[in-house]
Write a protein that holds these residues in place. Structure first.
Motif, mmCIF file in Angstrom:
data_model
loop_
_atom_site.group_PDB
_atom_site.id
_atom_site.type_symbol
_atom_site.label_atom_id
_atom_site.label_comp_id
_atom_site.label_asym_id
_atom_site.label_seq_id
_atom_site.Cartn_x
_atom_site.Cartn_y
_atom_site.Cartn_z
ATOM 1 N N ASP A 284 0.942 -1.199 -0.035
ATOM 2 C CA ASP A 284 0.053 0.109 0.078
ATOM 3 C C ASP A 284 0.921 1.333 0.015
ATOM 4 O O ASP A 284 0.525 2.209 -0.810
ATOM 5 N N GLU B 153 2.452 1.651 -3.329
ATOM 6 C CA GLU B 153 1.343 2.296 -4.122
ATOM 7 C C GLU B 153 1.210 3.775 -4.146
ATOM 8 O O GLU B 153 1.052 4.364 -4.891
ATOM 9 N N THR B 154 0.998 4.348 -2.752
ATOM 10 C CA THR B 154 0.694 5.579 -2.505
ATOM 11 C C THR B 154 1.963 6.380 -2.943
ATOM 12 O O THR B 154 1.795 7.382 -3.498
ATOM 13 N N TYR C 149 1.765 7.055 -6.418
ATOM 14 C CA TYR C 149 0.763 8.285 -6.640
ATOM 15 C C TYR C 149 1.074 9.536 -6.590
ATOM 16 O O TYR C 149 1.123 10.539 -7.146
ATOM 17 N N LYS D 246 6.524 11.879 5.131
ATOM 18 C CA LYS D 246 4.961 12.209 4.703
ATOM 19 C C LYS D 246 4.543 13.356 5.433
ATOM 20 O O LYS D 246 3.729 14.297 4.927
ATOM 21 N N PHE E 77 -3.177 11.733 -0.177
ATOM 22 C CA PHE E 77 -2.416 10.625 -0.352
ATOM 23 C C PHE E 77 -1.117 10.593 0.752
ATOM 24 O O PHE E 77 -0.737 9.476 1.029
ATOM 25 N N LYS F 128 -2.763 8.819 3.679
ATOM 26 C CA LYS F 128 -2.892 7.559 3.361
ATOM 27 C C LYS F 128 -1.612 6.685 3.895
ATOM 28 O O LYS F 128 -1.508 5.626 4.382
ATOM 29 N N LEU F 129 -0.497 7.608 3.478
ATOM 30 C CA LEU F 129 0.870 7.041 3.889
ATOM 31 C C LEU F 129 0.961 6.803 5.429
ATOM 32 O O LEU F 129 1.508 5.917 5.543
ATOM 33 N N SER G 284 -0.655 3.474 6.445
ATOM 34 C CA SER G 284 -0.027 2.424 6.340
ATOM 35 C C SER G 284 1.158 2.429 7.296
ATOM 36 O O SER G 284 1.451 1.229 7.816
#
Length: 577
Positions: A111, A114-115, A118, A377, A411, A414-415, A418
């Motif tokens: 994940d 993938e992040t 993006y 992040k 996003f 989202k990081l 995870s």
């Protein structure tokens, strides 16, 4: 002979009786035979003492070996081997749990990757969109670099997980084979070790029991030898009594050759000689009876030695041929099989240690990488926020960039999710790694060292016992040889009884059937009577003397005093009869 007649001994010799030579031959044989017998008995006693000392050493060796044969090393090894299938299953469960934890982390890492893709896409878009705005060009490049840095951290995180998964797969594969091998071989090997240890313990127990039996027989022989040595006094007593008979003839010759004896006429001299002949014949007959009775007991005791020594030899052979070597070889065979399992255990343990340590290192690196990802992040979040603020001030020109940076912020959040999931999963990863190689587990080679120590102790004890049994065997053989020699030398009744009986027969033949009356010359021969009576060292001799020659009135007082003086000295000798 001058002044009367020939001496009594000369008369015997002249008549062909040869009594003096017969008596001297009997005395010499008794002395020689009993002296040799005493020497042999003492040598038997000495070798018996050595035999008992060897038995004591064997017993001590058996006692010392007992803790080694059933000691903690062997028991701990057997217990550890028995527990192997269970512990291996537990390790397999821990490895499976570790694999599951790694798989769950892998999803979160995927994940994150993938992040980051993006984010990289949006950062490139932001850079292109703001290309016409000079104040955003450097700022977009900085965001892109931070995203690249975060991507590298996430990819490094993924590489650590890959390495962990490979180690776990290898450990699982090896552990599965080991677990199958343990379940097939460990029970039989553990049983073999236990059986061999039990057999050796039983063998030691049997040896100890036989050693006690041999010791009991040896001590019984020792007691018999001691009693035989005491009974050999019959030889010394017999020798003394023969000497007393010889001295009686010498005193008779001395008396007849002296003034008082020369005063006696031929008839008185003949009657005196007759009484002395009867006296010596009676002493010899009584001596023969006592000698026969005493030596019969000695010979009977000595004869029993043969059976005792055969029993000792039989038990000695039983101890020496008890299969000690077979037990050790059987144990070594079991230990060899156990060592092969131990080798597998050590290999599995090292593998598990490596996986455990690798996992712990990986967990630490993952935790560090997670922190770095959080920093990336946060940086991206704040950069995106600043970009939004700037775009708001630019109006229509900043709207397109503002949309892109808003996506960056979404996003980046989202990081963070995870990263939180990975951090929460790390304790489970560490716990699973700890279960693979528990802190209290034996170090690599521990089982092998226990086995080596146990077998070393058993072999050392076996060697000690074997050496002591060899010494015991030699002493047992020596005892048998000595006693065999003893039986041959101490058959006192052969020849000696016949010699003594022949002396008594000769004296009886010379003495005749009737004892002459010498009451009329009692006063003249009283001095001779007292001298002969003083020769005796045993009450038995005095009693025989008085049965033949009653106490004479003239010498009653002095004779009684002599008897009283000798009674205390002869109390022990008299008690023998």
């Amino acid at each position: 002979m001058t002044n009367g007649a020939a001496s009594a001994l000369q008369a015997f010799e002249a008549s062909g009786s040869g009594i003096s030579e017969t008596l001297e031959a009997a005395r010499s044989q008794v002395e020689e035979r009993f002296l040799a017998g005493g020497t042999v008995l003492l040598s038997v006693m000495d070798v018996l003492n050595r035999l008992l000392s060897s038995l004591d050493n064997v017993t001590k060796a058996l006692d010392a070996s007992e803790p080694s044969d059933t000691g903690a090393d062997l028991r701990a090894t057997v217990n550890s081997l028995t527990d192997l299938p269970i512990s291996e299953r537990a390790r397999q469960d821990a490895l499976s749990s570790l694999a599951d934890t790694g798989n769950s982390l892998r999803k979160h890492v995927a994940d994150m990757q993938e992040t980051m893709r993006y984010l990289r896409t949006f950062a490139v878009t932001a850079k292109i969109t703001g290309a016409g705005l000079p104040e955003f060009a450097g700022f977009a490049q900085e965001i892109l670099e931070r995203i690249y840095s975060g991507t590298a951290e996430v990819n490094g995180f993924a590489a650590h997980l890959d390495s962990l998964e490979k180690d776990v797969k290898v450990a699982l594969s090896f552990g599965t084979a080991a677990a199958r091998s343990y379940s097939e071989t460990v029970p039989d090997v553990a049983r073999a070790l236990q059986d061999d240890a039990r057999k050796i313990a039983e063998h030691r127990k049997n040896l100890a029991a036989i050693a006690r039996d041999v010791s009991a027989i040896a001590r019984a022989i020792q007691s018999k030898v001691a009693s035989t040595l005491s009974a050999l006094q019959v030889g010394d007593i017999t020798r003394q009594r023969i000497e007393h008979v010889q001295s009686t003839f010498a005193l008779l010759d001395e008396f007849l050759g002296a003034e008082d004896g020369r005063k006696l006429d031929a008839d008185a001299r003949r009657r005196l000689q007759n009484v002395v002949h009867h006296l010596t014949a009676a002493q010899m007959n009584d001596m023969c009876k006592d000698f026969h009775r005493g030596t019969q007991s000695v010979v009977r005791t000595i004869a029993s030695f043969g059976q005792d020594t055969q029993e000792i030899l039989r038990m000695r052979d039983q101890m020496s041929g008890g299969g000690q070597g077979n037990f050790i070889r059987a144990l070594e065979s079991s230990v060899s099989a156990a060592h092969e399992i131990v080798r597998q255990v050590d290999q599995a343990t090292r593998q598990a240690d490596q996986v455990s340590q690798s996992t712990l290192r990986t967990a630490a690196k993952l935790l560090e990488a997670t922190g770095n990802i959080r920093v990336v992040k946060t940086d991206i979040h704040y950069m995106a926020l600043n970009t939004n603020l700037r775009c708001s001030r630019l109006g229509e020109e900043g709207k397109s960039i503002n949309v892109v940076t808003a996506e960056l912020r979404i996003f980046a959040a989202k990081l963070d999710e995870s990263a939180d999931a990975i951090v929460n999963g790390l304790p489970t990863l560490e716990a699973a790694a700890g279960r693979i190689a528990p802190a209290n587990a034996d170090p690599a080679g521990g089982l092998g060292q226990n086995l080596t120590s146990a077998v070393g102790n058993i072999r050392a004890a076996a060697d000690t016992i074997e050496d002591e049994l060899k010494v015991l065997s030699e002493h047992g053989r020596e005892v048998a040889n000595k006693i065999s020699l003893l039986i041959g030398k101490l058959d006192f009744q052969r020849d000696l009884c016949e010699v003594l009986a022949r002396c008594a027969d000769v004296l009886e033949e010379v003495a005749g059937a009737e004892i002459a009356d010498i009451s009329d010359i009692a006063e003249a021969v009283a001095a001779l009577d007292r001298k002969i009576f003083k020769l005796y060292t045993m009450v038995q001799e005095r009693n025989v003397h008085r049965d033949i020659v009653p106490a004479m009135k003239q010498g009653t007082t002095s004779v009684a005093e002599a008897a009283k003086v000798g009674d205390d000295e002869d109390l022990f000798a008299g008690a023998l009869f």
